[in-house]
Design an enzyme around this catalytic site. Structure first.
Site, PDB file in Angstrom:
ATOM      1  N   ASP A 166      -4.459   2.588   2.145  1.00 32.01           N
ATOM      2  CA  ASP A 166      -3.655   2.539   0.925  1.00 32.01           C
ATOM      3  C   ASP A 166      -4.366   3.436  -0.090  1.00 32.01           C
ATOM      4  O   ASP A 166      -5.525   3.840   0.125  1.00 32.01           O
ATOM      5  CB  ASP A 166      -3.548   1.083   0.418  1.00 32.01           C
ATOM      6  CG  ASP A 166      -2.317   0.858  -0.460  1.00 32.01           C
ATOM      7  OD1 ASP A 166      -1.679   1.847  -0.866  1.00 32.01           O
ATOM      8  OD2 ASP A 166      -1.997  -0.306  -0.745  1.00 32.01           O
ATOM      9  N   HIS A 174      -3.348  -2.928  -7.161  1.00 29.92           N
ATOM     10  CA  HIS A 174      -3.500  -1.725  -7.987  1.00 29.92           C
ATOM     11  C   HIS A 174      -4.548  -1.989  -9.075  1.00 29.92           C
ATOM     12  O   HIS A 174      -5.156  -1.072  -9.602  1.00 29.92           O
ATOM     13  CB  HIS A 174      -2.178  -1.350  -8.659  1.00 29.92           C
ATOM     14  CG  HIS A 174      -1.119  -0.927  -7.700  1.00 29.92           C
ATOM     15  ND1 HIS A 174      -0.253  -1.819  -7.114  1.00 29.92           N
ATOM     16  CD2 HIS A 174      -0.796   0.298  -7.207  1.00 29.92           C
ATOM     17  CE1 HIS A 174       0.570  -1.148  -6.308  1.00 29.92           C
ATOM     18  NE2 HIS A 174       0.267   0.126  -6.350  1.00 29.92           N
TER      19      HIS A 174
END
Length: 518
Positions: free
Chosen positions: A287, A213
């Site tokens: 993702d 992230h």
């Protein structure tokens, strides 16, 4: 909601621009303002996006992973979610494929909805695949009750790195065979209710120490090592038949000629390894494309979306530049390339989007959670005999847990001072420990003073420790010096009840810790 037309008809009927719009799956948030909701409705109707991925709020989404913004609590989250899905479906020309990350149930994203145990807890049930199947089945029922077609789970990463900041408890463990066994049962449970799944994070996020992230993790292993471990669960589940594979943002030099290019936008890895070497013909989903591992490197709007599609992703999840991305793909892609992806996506739509859905009520997880608690409870250190002997002493019970979320550090430290006074003259302590958070950032939320206090207790007293949370948090404690340490994995009431029964000698600890803690 409009009916899904057959795939052959869709390939003829949709314009090329509409087809490219179908590749996009932007994020939708249940706590958006009316203005933000209308903006998404316009995006859906004008650009023909193919699906949505639901998150709780903009503050809890992927790039706010470390919790920099305050997350709003919405008591009516589930009703809000259902109503938003209906609204967004009305705005769409073609039915939207609705997805969510529900690894342990809708509760992963939506409060006041059923929560089932984490993957690591299920991984401790080494002999009970039937329970894992049931978890998948129940979660799928909850997805259907909401109007969700696609559960973006399970995680099939083999978590061999105990310092992994982002997978950890989301993995079934560090043994590839156990991961395959549990993930297969989970997938079959979800599929039994007609809900789609996605195994993730290809080519394997288990042996990493960077959170994708926030940055790009590097997996520096040979191809032979990757095939032996990281790729093993993916291959086994592909052979069993999975709906989709989610590609993570990882640097894996052994699988590509361009190690600077993350796996999620790397043709060598998606088309070369996943499609050609491993024989996967289903849908590939990226993702979240807003994650910093990739998003911070591409300032030209639409370029990242094009690179992701060209590398082999069919669905562009959490794409933020849809209008520009559509233009980039229309300009650079061939019609054949676009049609191949649309055919795969549309087949998923035909499979999952039905007009008849009898599931309207949410499940009750209590009975199943109790069964899993009984099967997963793990005696990590010591013996049942030692605990039985301890129960005959004049022991003192100490609970270390955050009962309120807004407690100040000073209040917590003051509490430690009080506890020190309480136990000063005690020799036998039953310690009930719940880490402040499930994620490993900042030592699972523990202050150094708390860790020191607990270790002082362990080394100076006769301590039986029951741990209700992520077992990786135990690496900070001298568990080898306790009289006994028992892992209960979750702080649900059912797990607390089972721990009590175990302490009283009425239950055996049958679980096996699915990871190494040192």
């Amino acid at each position: 909601m409009n009916k899904v037309i057959p795939t052959t008809q869709a390939l003829k009927q949709l314009s090329l621009t509409q087809k490219v719009g179908q590749l996009f799956m932007p994020a939708a948030f249940i706590n958006d303002t009316e203005e933000e909701i209308q903006q998404l409705e316009t995006l859906i109707s004008e650009h023909h996006v193919g699906g949505l991925c639901f998150f709780h709020s903009r503050a809890s989404a992927a790039t706010n992973f470390e919790g920099k913004k305050k997350i709003v609590v919405n008591e009516n989250s589930f009703d809000t979610l259902k109503n938003l899905i209906k609204r967004y479906q009305k705005a769409a020309t073609f039915p939207l494929l609705i997805s969510i990350d529900a690894e342990w149930g809708l509760a992963m994203r939506i409060e006041n909805t059923p929560q089932y145990p984490y993957a690591i807890t299920l991984g401790a049930n080494t002999e009970n695949k039937d329970l894992v199947f049931e978890v998948g089945k129940q979660i799928a029922k909850d997805c259907k009750a909401a109007g969700i077609h696609w559960n973006l789970s399970p995680v099939v990463d083999v978590n061999v790195n105990l310092n992994n900041p982002v997978i950890g408890y989301r993995s079934f463990g560090d043994d590839k065979h156990n991961v395959v066994s549990m993930a297969t049962a989970f997938v079959k449970g979800i599929q039994s209710e007609g809900v789609l799944t996605s195994i993730k994070h290809f080519p394997g996020h288990g042996d990493t120490e960077t959170d994708s992230h926030l940055g790009l993790p590097v997996i520096d292993k040979s191809k032979a090592e990757l095939v032996e471990n990281e790729l093993f669960p993916f291959q086994k589940l592909i052979d069993e038949g999975v709906d989709s594979v989610m590609v993570g943002h990882l640097s894996v030099p052994a699988l590509t000629t361009n190690s600077n290019l993350p796996s999620s936008i790397n043709k060598d890895i998606i088309t070369g390894v996943l499609r050609n070497d491993m024989g996967f013909n289903g849908v590939v989903i990226s993702d979240a494309l807003n994650m910093h591992a990739v998003s911070k490197n591409y300032s030209t709007k639409g370029e990242l979306e094009w690179l992701a599609f060209n590398a082999g992703n069919d669905v562009l999840c959490f794409a933020e530049h849809i209008k520009e991305g559509i233009q980039f793909i229309l300009k650079n892609a061939s019609e054949t390339q676009i049609n191949k992806s649309i055919e795969r996506i549309w087949q998923l739509k035909e499979k999952a989007i039905t007009e008849n859905n009898s599931q309207t009520e949410l499940t009750d997880p209590s009975f199943l959670n109790r069964k899993i608690a009984e099967q997963s409870l793990t005696l990590y250190h010591g013996t049942a005999a030692k605990i039985a002997e301890f129960t005959t002493t004049n022991f003192c019970t100490l609970t270390i847990k955050r009962f309120v979320t807004d407690q100040t550090k000073q209040a917590i430290l003051d509490n430690i001072v009080e506890m020190k006074k309480e136990v000063k003259n005690e020799t036998d302590i039953l310690l009930l420990l719940t880490p402040p958070q499930i994620k490993p950032t900042n030592k699972f939320g523990f202050f150094d003073e708390e860790i020191d206090f607990i270790n002082e207790l362990i080394t100076t007293k006769n301590v039986v420790l029951y741990h209700f949370g992520n077992p990786y948090a135990l690496k900070f404690f001298k568990t080898d010096q306790t009289t006994a340490t028992v892992i209960a994995y979750q702080n649900f009431k059912e797990f607390q009840d089972v721990a009590t029964e175990h302490f009283l000698g009425n239950l055996e600890a049958k679980g096996k810790l699915p990871v190494l803690l040192n």
